[in-house]
Design an enzyme around this catalytic site. Structure first.
Site, PDB file in Angstrom:
ATOM      1  N   GLN A   1      -4.454  -5.285   6.810  1.00  0.00           N
ATOM      2  CA  GLN A   1      -5.341  -6.334   6.313  1.00  0.00           C
ATOM      3  C   GLN A   1      -5.163  -7.648   7.063  1.00  0.00           C
ATOM      4  OE1 GLN A   1      -7.625  -5.553   4.145  1.00  0.00           O
ATOM      5  NE2 GLN A   1      -6.816  -3.543   3.614  1.00  0.00           N
TER       6      GLN A   1
ATOM      7  N   HIS B   1       0.859  -1.183   0.000  1.00  0.00           N
ATOM      8  CA  HIS B   1       0.000   0.000   0.000  1.00  0.00           C
ATOM      9  C   HIS B   1       0.897   1.235   0.000  1.00  0.00           C
ATOM     10  CE1 HIS B   1      -2.858   2.959   1.688  1.00  0.00           C
ATOM     11  NE2 HIS B   1      -3.833   2.147   1.333  1.00  0.00           N
TER      12      HIS B   1
ATOM     13  N   CYS C   1      -4.722   2.535  -3.747  1.00  0.00           N
ATOM     14  CA  CYS C   1      -3.493   3.045  -3.118  1.00  0.00           C
ATOM     15  C   CYS C   1      -2.333   2.072  -3.331  1.00  0.00           C
ATOM     16  CB  CYS C   1      -3.706   3.317  -1.628  1.00  0.00           C
ATOM     17  SG  CYS C   1      -4.856   4.659  -1.296  1.00  0.00           S
TER      18      CYS C   1
ATOM     19  N   LYS D   1     -10.727  -1.191  10.183  1.00  0.00           N
ATOM     20  CA  LYS D   1     -10.857  -2.364   9.325  1.00  0.00           C
ATOM     21  C   LYS D   1     -11.216  -3.618  10.129  1.00  0.00           C
ATOM     22  CE  LYS D   1      -7.395  -0.561   6.069  1.00  0.00           C
ATOM     23  NZ  LYS D   1      -8.260  -0.172   4.947  1.00  0.00           N
TER      24      LYS D   1
ATOM     25  N   ASP E   1       3.071  -4.474   8.031  1.00  0.00           N
ATOM     26  CA  ASP E   1       1.846  -3.711   7.834  1.00  0.00           C
ATOM     27  C   ASP E   1       0.683  -4.678   8.015  1.00  0.00           C
ATOM     28  OD1 ASP E   1      -0.418  -2.456   6.878  1.00  0.00           O
ATOM     29  OD2 ASP E   1       0.472  -1.793   4.996  1.00  0.00           O
TER      30      ASP E   1
END
Length: 407
Positions: A201, A121, A361, A224, A198
């Site tokens: 997700q 991202h 993104c 999220k 990261d």
């Protein structure tokens, strides 16, 4: 998992959009919120609204207890050693930037390497671009396999003795690729590098154990994973956080201030300048309670089944290109032949189906895929196979609308 019972906990799903029952397939952008989270935030503002840490009155004490209680829930959720390793931020982007500024710029010198992947991202690309420019470090990319996965052989070839930082997504927001971050951490550490994951997700969809992963930093967002917007987490190993300088300065993060110099509070408050996102943290704590009640292993199994079902159904449609590996997380990214993804999303919206369209993104990844944009259907614990059937029917209508009927 009782999906019908779970769906009833999400008030927003009980509505029609453009005359059709809502099918929400955009959870990778932001998840919907269960009533437990909505009520927790509402209760704070109705009963406990006060600043934290600063007052000795009853409301201040109650707000502080809930805020710090949420931090402890996060600690348990990711299995951090200490609540001091849990920093509340505005989200994944802020968390990554905190490391890029507070750690990378202080530790990198010309000739050092930062290693990432083309599937990242923008929030896990641009901060490292800027850190490399500021320090003279080199930004390197682990190449992708044809199916959008990465090979550990390539990881070993890319990470060298000059590598100081590895930053990689736990799960791609475009391809659904679930990366072998534990093994990558081992390779990075063997070369003396630190690793940031990261987890934007990853954390919503699978159990995260930062000690088992042995990551140095883990960043994720609340919105999220059923929590409010504007709240996120940076996990960092204590020894690394202690050596880092804050990137924001002001009230609450100080120990003592005189006219020409100041000292900082201990962790985690050193990194939380100003009035924090109190309601957001409380909402995140309630979201973690909810997810734990459902069970992260159950959520992962459910999400993978939906992704597999979606792959099967979309693969049977002529003129559909699906991007990413066979085994993936809870999303399917695709394009219809001769139909721009924005047009696809517009027609689906007319049918009450919410999907995401654009570059997500991830423009370097779009270039690698040789497309300018894609459509993405992403799933979560409240989605069903019937939602995917509605998606397929909507795609058939999209193709028909644009005069290119499936055979």
């Amino acid at each position: 998992m009782d999906i019908n019972a779970i769906r009833q906990m999400f008030p927003i799903l009980d509505q029609e959009v453009n005359g059709h029952p809502l099918v929400y397939l955009d959870s990778s952008a932001t998840s919907q919120k269960p009533i437990q989270v909505i009520e927790a935030v509402n209760d704070y503002y109705r009963q406990d609204n006060s600043n934290v840490h600063r007052g000795v009155h009853t409301l201040g004490t109650r707000a502080t207890d809930k805020y710090e209680g949420a931090r402890e829930k996060v600690r348990q959720f990711i299995n951090a050693n200490s609540a001091a390793e849990v920093i509340f931020t505005r989200g994944t982007t802020t968390s990554i930037n905190t490391v890029a500024y507070g750690y990378a710029r202080a530790n990198l010198v010309a000739g050092d390497e930062i290693v990432i992947t083309p599937m990242e991202h923008h929030s896990n690309i641009i901060p490292w671009q800027q850190a490399a420019k500021a320090t003279g470090a080199t930004l390197k990319y682990i190449p992708l396999q044809k199916d959008g996965t990465i090979s550990l052989v390539d990881v070993k070839e890319t990470i060298t003795d000059k590598t100081k930082i590895v930053a990689i997504t736990h799960m791609s927001n475009v391809l659904g690729t679930i990366n072998p971050v534990k093994e990558i951490a081992e390779i990075a550490h063997a070369k003396g590098a630190v690793i940031l994951i990261d987890g934007a997700q990853g954390a919503p969809h699978m159990a995260v154990n930062v000690q088992e992963l042995n990551c140095d930093f883990y960043a994720f967002s609340g919105h999220k994973m059923c929590a409010p917007t504007g709240i996120g987490v940076l996990y960092g190993k204590r020894e690394l956080l202690e050596e880092m300088e804050p990137v924001e300065f002001g009230g609450e993060m100080i120990d003592f201030v005189n006219l020409y110099d100041s000292t900082w509070k201990e962790l985690p408050w050193k990194f939380e300048a100003g009035t924090p996102i109190i309601a957001g943290a409380i909402g995140l704590g309630a979201a973690i309670d909810f997810l734990n009640q459902v069970g992260m292993d159950n959520i992962l199994e459910h999400d993978k089944k939906l992704a597999h079902y979606a792959m099967e159904q979309l693969s049977e449609l002529e003129g559909v290109t699906i991007y990413g590996p066979e085994h993936r997380g809870a999303l399917v990214t695709f394009n219809l032949d001769d139909v721009h993804p924005h047009d696809t999303a517009t027609v689906l919206d007319a049918e009450g189906i919410a999907v995401r369209a654009g570059h997500h993104c991830a423009q370097p990844l779009m270039k690698w895929l040789n497309v300018t944009a894609t459509a993405r259907a992403s799933f979560y614990l409240y989605n069903t196979e019937e939602d995917i059937d509605r998606l397929v029917a909507g795609l058939l209508k999209t193709k028909e609308y644009f005069g290119n009927v499936f055979k």
